[in-house]
Scaffold this motif. Sequence first.
Motif, PDB file in Angstrom:
ATOM      1  N   ALA A 101       0.804  -1.217   0.000  1.00 60.13           N
ATOM      2  CA  ALA A 101       0.000   0.000   0.000  1.00 60.13           C
ATOM      3  C   ALA A 101       0.837   1.267   0.000  1.00 60.13           C
ATOM      4  CB  ALA A 101      -0.915   0.005   1.237  1.00 60.13           C
ATOM      5  N   SER A 102       2.145   1.138   0.166  1.00 62.65           N
ATOM      6  CA  SER A 102       3.028   2.302   0.258  1.00 62.65           C
ATOM      7  C   SER A 102       3.110   3.050  -1.067  1.00 62.65           C
ATOM      8  CB  SER A 102       4.428   1.849   0.672  1.00 62.65           C
ATOM      9  OG  SER A 102       5.377   2.877   0.466  1.00 62.65           O
ATOM     10  N   PRO A 103       2.758   4.340  -1.087  1.00 63.30           N
ATOM     11  CA  PRO A 103       2.894   5.102  -2.337  1.00 63.30           C
ATOM     12  C   PRO A 103       4.329   5.116  -2.849  1.00 63.30           C
ATOM     13  CG  PRO A 103       1.541   6.296  -0.756  1.00 63.30           C
ATOM     14  CD  PRO A 103       2.135   5.133  -0.018  1.00 63.30           C
ATOM     15  N   TRP A 129      -7.903   5.393  -1.266  1.00 60.48           N
ATOM     16  CA  TRP A 129      -6.569   5.193  -0.689  1.00 60.48           C
ATOM     17  C   TRP A 129      -5.509   6.060  -1.370  1.00 60.48           C
ATOM     18  CZ3 TRP A 129      -4.363   3.906   3.545  1.00 60.48           C
ATOM     19  CH2 TRP A 129      -2.983   3.668   3.576  1.00 60.48           C
ATOM     20  N   ASP A 130      -5.556   6.191  -2.673  1.00 59.81           N
ATOM     21  CA  ASP A 130      -4.546   6.974  -3.376  1.00 59.81           C
ATOM     22  C   ASP A 130      -4.541   8.431  -2.914  1.00 59.81           C
ATOM     23  OD1 ASP A 130      -3.696   4.791  -4.798  1.00 59.81           O
ATOM     24  OD2 ASP A 130      -4.882   5.240  -6.581  1.00 59.81           O
ATOM     25  N   GLU A 131      -5.715   8.957  -2.608  1.00 61.83           N
ATOM     26  CA  GLU A 131      -5.788  10.332  -2.112  1.00 61.83           C
ATOM     27  C   GLU A 131      -5.425  10.424  -0.638  1.00 61.83           C
ATOM     28  OE1 GLU A 131      -9.223   9.953  -5.168  1.00 61.83           O
ATOM     29  OE2 GLU A 131      -8.240   8.708  -3.674  1.00 61.83           O
ATOM     30  N   LEU A 132      -5.821   9.415   0.139  1.00 67.12           N
ATOM     31  CA  LEU A 132      -5.605   9.454   1.588  1.00 67.12           C
ATOM     32  C   LEU A 132      -4.194   9.080   2.011  1.00 67.12           C
ATOM     33  CD1 LEU A 132      -8.938   7.853   2.834  1.00 67.12           C
ATOM     34  CD2 LEU A 132      -8.129  10.152   3.408  1.00 67.12           C
ATOM     35  N   ALA A 133      -3.562   8.180   1.257  1.00 64.53           N
ATOM     36  CA  ALA A 133      -2.279   7.627   1.678  1.00 64.53           C
ATOM     37  C   ALA A 133      -1.220   8.677   1.985  1.00 64.53           C
ATOM     38  CB  ALA A 133      -1.761   6.640   0.635  1.00 64.53           C
ATOM     39  N   PRO A 134      -1.038   9.723   1.162  1.00 65.88           N
ATOM     40  CA  PRO A 134      -0.006  10.712   1.493  1.00 65.88           C
ATOM     41  C   PRO A 134      -0.232  11.396   2.831  1.00 65.88           C
ATOM     42  CG  PRO A 134      -0.679  10.931  -0.796  1.00 65.88           C
ATOM     43  CD  PRO A 134      -1.657   9.992  -0.158  1.00 65.88           C
ATOM     44  N   ASP A 135      -1.496  11.554   3.230  1.00 66.09           N
ATOM     45  CA  ASP A 135      -1.789  12.190   4.515  1.00 66.09           C
ATOM     46  C   ASP A 135      -1.693  11.201   5.668  1.00 66.09           C
ATOM     47  OD1 ASP A 135      -2.257  14.706   3.388  1.00 66.09           O
ATOM     48  OD2 ASP A 135      -4.339  14.199   2.922  1.00 66.09           O
ATOM     49  N   ILE A 136      -2.221   9.992   5.469  1.00 60.33           N
ATOM     50  CA  ILE A 136      -2.183   8.981   6.531  1.00 60.33           C
ATOM     51  C   ILE A 136      -0.752   8.516   6.774  1.00 60.33           C
ATOM     52  CG2 ILE A 136      -2.872   6.617   7.130  1.00 60.33           C
ATOM     53  CD1 ILE A 136      -5.500   7.098   5.681  1.00 60.33           C
ATOM     54  N   MET A 137       0.026   8.374   5.698  1.00 62.03           N
ATOM     55  CA  MET A 137       1.381   7.846   5.799  1.00 62.03           C
ATOM     56  C   MET A 137       2.431   8.948   5.661  1.00 62.03           C
ATOM     57  SD  MET A 137       1.052   4.252   3.720  1.00 62.03           S
ATOM     58  CE  MET A 137       2.544   3.579   4.482  1.00 62.03           C
ATOM     59  N   GLY A 138       2.168  10.060   6.329  1.00 61.45           N
ATOM     60  CA  GLY A 138       3.110  11.173   6.267  1.00 61.45           C
ATOM     61  C   GLY A 138       3.099  11.980   7.547  1.00 61.45           C
ATOM     62  N   PRO A 175      -8.608  17.385   2.744  1.00 62.54           N
ATOM     63  CA  PRO A 175      -9.079  17.543   4.129  1.00 62.54           C
ATOM     64  C   PRO A 175     -10.422  16.887   4.426  1.00 62.54           C
ATOM     65  CG  PRO A 175      -9.166  19.629   2.923  1.00 62.54           C
ATOM     66  CD  PRO A 175      -8.391  18.674   2.083  1.00 62.54           C
ATOM     67  N   LEU A 176     -11.351  16.916   3.487  1.00 61.63           N
ATOM     68  CA  LEU A 176     -12.660  16.335   3.753  1.00 61.63           C
ATOM     69  C   LEU A 176     -12.573  14.817   3.853  1.00 61.63           C
ATOM     70  CD1 LEU A 176     -14.992  18.538   1.510  1.00 61.63           C
ATOM     71  CD2 LEU A 176     -14.555  18.710   3.975  1.00 61.63           C
ATOM     72  N   LEU A 177     -11.807  14.208   2.951  1.00 61.16           N
ATOM     73  CA  LEU A 177     -11.634  12.754   3.007  1.00 61.16           C
ATOM     74  C   LEU A 177     -10.923  12.354   4.285  1.00 61.16           C
ATOM     75  CD1 LEU A 177     -10.561  11.837  -0.655  1.00 61.16           C
ATOM     76  CD2 LEU A 177     -12.696  11.224   0.494  1.00 61.16           C
ATOM     77  N   LEU A 178      -9.902  13.113   4.665  1.00 59.42           N
ATOM     78  CA  LEU A 178      -9.150  12.791   5.875  1.00 59.42           C
ATOM     79  C   LEU A 178     -10.022  12.969   7.115  1.00 59.42           C
ATOM     80  CD1 LEU A 178      -6.347  11.894   6.841  1.00 59.42           C
ATOM     81  CD2 LEU A 178      -5.787  14.307   7.182  1.00 59.42           C
ATOM     82  N   VAL A 215      12.338  20.021  -4.838  1.00 57.59           N
ATOM     83  CA  VAL A 215      11.004  19.775  -4.301  1.00 57.59           C
ATOM     84  C   VAL A 215      10.481  18.457  -4.863  1.00 57.59           C
ATOM     85  CG1 VAL A 215       8.638  20.606  -4.142  1.00 57.59           C
ATOM     86  CG2 VAL A 215      10.538  22.243  -4.092  1.00 57.59           C
ATOM     87  N   VAL A 216      10.299  17.495  -3.992  1.00 54.08           N
ATOM     88  CA  VAL A 216       9.725  16.205  -4.371  1.00 54.08           C
ATOM     89  C   VAL A 216       8.291  16.185  -3.869  1.00 54.08           C
ATOM     90  CG1 VAL A 216       9.892  13.705  -4.150  1.00 54.08           C
ATOM     91  CG2 VAL A 216      11.980  15.094  -4.186  1.00 54.08           C
ATOM     92  N   LYS A 217       7.342  16.067  -4.768  1.00 48.48           N
ATOM     93  CA  LYS A 217       5.943  16.106  -4.378  1.00 48.48           C
ATOM     94  C   LYS A 217       5.595  14.889  -3.556  1.00 48.48           C
ATOM     95  CE  LYS A 217       4.386  18.761  -8.396  1.00 48.48           C
ATOM     96  NZ  LYS A 217       3.464  18.786  -9.572  1.00 48.48           N
ATOM     97  N   ARG A 218       4.797  15.080  -2.524  1.00 47.97           N
ATOM     98  CA  ARG A 218       4.376  13.967  -1.693  1.00 47.97           C
ATOM     99  C   ARG A 218       3.089  13.355  -2.238  1.00 47.97           C
ATOM    100  NH1 ARG A 218       0.554  14.975   2.519  1.00 47.97           N
ATOM    101  NH2 ARG A 218      -0.253  17.089   2.493  1.00 47.97           N
TER     102      ARG A 218
END
Length: 477
Positions: free
Chosen positions: A66-68, A130-139, A147-150, A474-477
């Motif tokens: 599941a890791s981006p 998951w693709d939208e949430l993963a950077p926030d959950i795993m960061g 923000p709304l999904l999170l 700058v590496v995009k998360r």
Amino acid sequence: MRKFDAIIIGSGPNGLAAAITFQQQGLSTLLVEGADTIGGGMRTKELTLQGFQHDVCSAIHPMAMASPFFRSLPLETFGLSFVKPKYAAAHPLLGGETGILYHSLTETVQALGPDGDVYRRLVENVIEHWDELAPDIMGPLCLPKHPLLLARFGLNALRPASWTARRFSTAAAKALWAGMAAHGIQPLTNWTTSAIAIVLSAVGNKYGWQIPVGGSQSIANALLQYYQSLGGEVQTDFWVEDIRDLPAYKVLLCDMTPKQLLQLKGVDFTNSYRRRLARYRQGMGVFKVDWALSEMTPFKDLRCQEAATVHLGNTYAEIVESERLGHLGRQVDRPFVLFSQQSAFDRSRAPEGKHTGWAYCHVPNGSTIDYTEIIENQIERFAPGFKDTILAKHSFSPAQLERYNPNYIGGDINGGVMDITQLYSRPILALNPYRTALENMYICSSSTPPGGGVHGMCGYHAARMALNEHFGVVVKR
């Protein structure tokens, strides 16, 4: 000796991820490892008998899938492949029921019967987004991209797992939920323990809990080969006790815990930062056993033989009590055991007709009690005759695990307790928790967000910060 743009100490999943992230930018890097092989928690060795390949630490890798970051790498090109057992996880109860986490949301919901809709409401949003949430959950804790999904995820995730368990009505569903939450290695009454269960269940339904062919070392080998294909350099058999022994560098990244950082020589941390690191709290340890077995484990419910992981803790109440006692530093006579038999799905793990067994349980940090027989007794409850299949065994106490991998302080495989006070504020509360008190020194271990697991996201985020602050990349998360 020439000067490197970055030196990374430690070749676990996070050290490798940090090294790769730097090397992808065309910078010069050196990856330093104290042991004679790379991998950290991703190593496979003959621990018992010749021909039996055992995963020394990690074995099943739901978060790797599941890791981006991992999913962005061409690791298949470097020989990495996974096998997906029929079931992600099975949780047998002595009463005869078995909770099953399928590689499908629909099948899991159907199997849970009257509790299916409750389960769906907990995980469906995470699976679909998951693709939208993963950077926030795993960061790190920062301004969320979605923000709304999170927020929708957070409404359920912040709750203690014990609260969420009240929404289930059947013993099998409650037990399955408890087993998922117990992966957090803390009391299920703690805040945010529902997050652990939701994420592990959701990625199980979306990606599966898969097993690397050839063992966990295969993940490390593929990461290393990709890193070297980019021009990265590696030095093994080099335990760093004094950073002044290193070649010159612009940036130093350490796949190490706060305790190890404090022991490094040649580091001029401020007294304030040292005090903050010293307050960092470790979680429970683990006691691990590997077996060479004459045959498949004789579970009462044969579906357990087809699951990547089998949770052996019986009822919800037993698991809650087991995790509570371990947290309080008391001996657990019937611990929650995580069991896997990788040879059932990957025949390279054992000689023809034979099998491997892998299991661990949660114990007080630094416990000196030998849990080998206790773990075997717990397995025997659900698989009578298991002890008769044992050809040889190898045990790892918390102290032995720490000697093997110094990141496992007192047997703590998560790099520090992942409760609400240290979930994102690890190792300290800061906008950039990866940077130390020295502007060119960073910590990239599981003691930083998002914490323990084989996913590489801690190293990836630490490298992103360092690249931005010192190289303007700058590496995009």
